[in-house]
Design an enzyme around this catalytic site. Structure first.
Site, PDB file in Angstrom:
ATOM      1  N   CYS A   1      -2.004  -2.643   7.752  1.00 59.26           N
ATOM      2  CA  CYS A   1      -1.911  -3.514   6.514  1.00 59.26           C
ATOM      3  C   CYS A   1      -0.560  -4.196   6.677  1.00 59.26           C
ATOM      4  CB  CYS A   1      -1.952  -2.915   5.368  1.00 59.26           C
ATOM      5  SG  CYS A   1      -3.719  -2.191   5.190  1.00 59.26           S
TER       6      CYS A   1
ATOM      7  N   HIS B  17     -10.557   0.317  -2.799  1.00 62.35           N
ATOM      8  CA  HIS B  17     -11.918   0.193  -2.124  1.00 62.35           C
ATOM      9  C   HIS B  17     -13.169   0.857  -3.208  1.00 62.35           C
ATOM     10  CE1 HIS B  17     -10.330  -0.785   1.649  1.00 62.35           C
ATOM     11  NE2 HIS B  17      -9.803   0.336   1.818  1.00 62.35           N
TER      12      HIS B  17
ATOM     13  N   LYS C 113      -6.593  -5.182  -3.040  1.00 65.45           N
ATOM     14  CA  LYS C 113      -7.648  -5.980  -1.829  1.00 65.45           C
ATOM     15  C   LYS C 113      -8.494  -4.575  -1.084  1.00 65.45           C
ATOM     16  CE  LYS C 113      -3.771  -4.479   1.451  1.00 65.45           C
ATOM     17  NZ  LYS C 113      -4.678  -3.424   2.033  1.00 65.45           N
TER      18      LYS C 113
ATOM     19  N   HIS D  41     -10.724   6.733   1.532  1.00 63.48           N
ATOM     20  CA  HIS D  41      -9.214   6.708   0.909  1.00 63.48           C
ATOM     21  C   HIS D  41      -9.277   5.553   0.070  1.00 63.48           C
ATOM     22  CE1 HIS D  41      -9.368   3.550   4.135  1.00 63.48           C
ATOM     23  NE2 HIS D  41      -8.370   2.919   3.453  1.00 63.48           N
TER      24      HIS D  41
ATOM     25  N   ASP E 204       0.800  -1.122   0.059  1.00 62.13           N
ATOM     26  CA  ASP E 204       0.154   0.000   0.000  1.00 62.13           C
ATOM     27  C   ASP E 204       0.920   1.394  -0.104  1.00 62.13           C
ATOM     28  OD1 ASP E 204      -1.945  -1.754   0.358  1.00 62.13           O
ATOM     29  OD2 ASP E 204      -2.760  -1.114   2.015  1.00 62.13           O
TER      30      ASP E 204
ATOM     31  N   ASP F  59      -4.536  -0.934  -1.827  1.00 58.82           N
ATOM     32  CA  ASP F  59      -5.814  -0.970  -1.116  1.00 58.82           C
ATOM     33  C   ASP F  59      -6.496  -0.196  -2.008  1.00 58.82           C
ATOM     34  OD1 ASP F  59      -6.867  -1.290   1.424  1.00 58.82           O
ATOM     35  OD2 ASP F  59      -6.927   0.941   1.983  1.00 58.82           O
TER      36      ASP F  59
ATOM     37  N   HIS G 104     -17.521   2.278   0.496  1.00 59.22           N
ATOM     38  CA  HIS G 104     -16.865   0.792   1.168  1.00 59.22           C
ATOM     39  C   HIS G 104     -17.249   1.015   2.712  1.00 59.22           C
ATOM     40  CE1 HIS G 104     -13.695  -1.644   2.725  1.00 59.22           C
ATOM     41  NE2 HIS G 104     -14.142  -2.438   1.930  1.00 59.22           N
TER      42      HIS G 104
END
Ligand code: VGL
Ligand code: ZN
Length: 217
Positions: free
Chosen positions: A158, A55, A113, A88, A15, A53, A59
């Protein structure tokens, strides 16, 4: 003497995205300082995997998705406790892009992810419901990887969850401390180091990786 980490080793770069940089939507203090360290390390690894990351804009981990909540408060979702974050790393937005100075052209896999609307995923291996697998363990096992070296953002979320799940999936795992930066909400960094130590995850510095005794025989 230059050390090379070959087929049994993977550098997992977690990330390193604009929203986690100073000025970003979920800024990690000094998050940008990991970039040159990771670039230097990555040059020594044949096998590098990146995560992003990623989303949807509604989310479940976003405070904005829960009326009456504020960012950084904790709530209970169907799978357990969840920190509610500022929005984010929204799919396709500039904040979700990898840092422009991250230089790992030889990275083999980019794993996204946190794409399921109703489940967060700090870990690159298993989502926050602790059931849904991303496929990364299968990929790494199939590639013959035995050791996973974790770097990136954030140490206490993470990175830590990914390192713990790497261990749980049967890999040796290490976190390279100076190639990570933390969010550190209410003691989360200290708690993460304790959990990592208890799970047998090594805590290393980037300079350690250039020493002979850690390099593969
Ligand atoms: C992360 C909080 C929310 C991370 C991602 O990359 O550590 N933290 N989403
Ligand atoms: Zn996230």
């Amino acid at each position: 003497m230059e050390r090379r980490y070959g087929g049994q080793d993977c550098l997992l770069v977690i990330d390193v995205q604009n929203d986690f940089m100073p000025g970003g939507a979920l800024a990690v203090p000094h998050g940008d300082e990991v970039v040159p360290v990771i670039n230097r390390l990555a040059a020594h690894f044949d096998h590098v995997v990146l995560t992003q990351d990623w989303h949807p804009d509604d989310h479940v981990s976003f405070s904005a998705s829960h009326a009456g909540t504020e960012p950084f408060q904790t709530t209970t979702l169907h799978y357990g406790e969840q920190v509610l974050w500022p929005s984010h790393c929204v799919q396709g937005e500039p904040g979700a892009a990898l840092h422009a100075q991250l230089e790992v052209p030889h990275a083999r896999l980019l794993l996204r992810k946190g794409h399921h609307r109703a489940v967060d995923s700090y870990s690159a291996f298993v989502e926050a419901d602790r059931k849904t697998r991303t496929g990364l363990a299968g990929y790494l096992h199939e590639q013959g990887v035995r050791r996973v070296f974790c770097v990136g953002l954030a140490t206490d979320y993470c990175v830590a969850w990914s390192a713990l799940d790497a261990r749980a999936a049967g890999f040796e795992a290490a976190v390279i401390e100076d190639a990570c930066r933390a969010i550190d909400l209410q003691g989360s960094l200290q708690a993460a180091w304790e959990r990592l130590a208890a799970a047998g995850v090594q805590r290393l510095q980037s300079a350690d990786l250039l020493r002979a005794d850690l390099a593969p025989a």
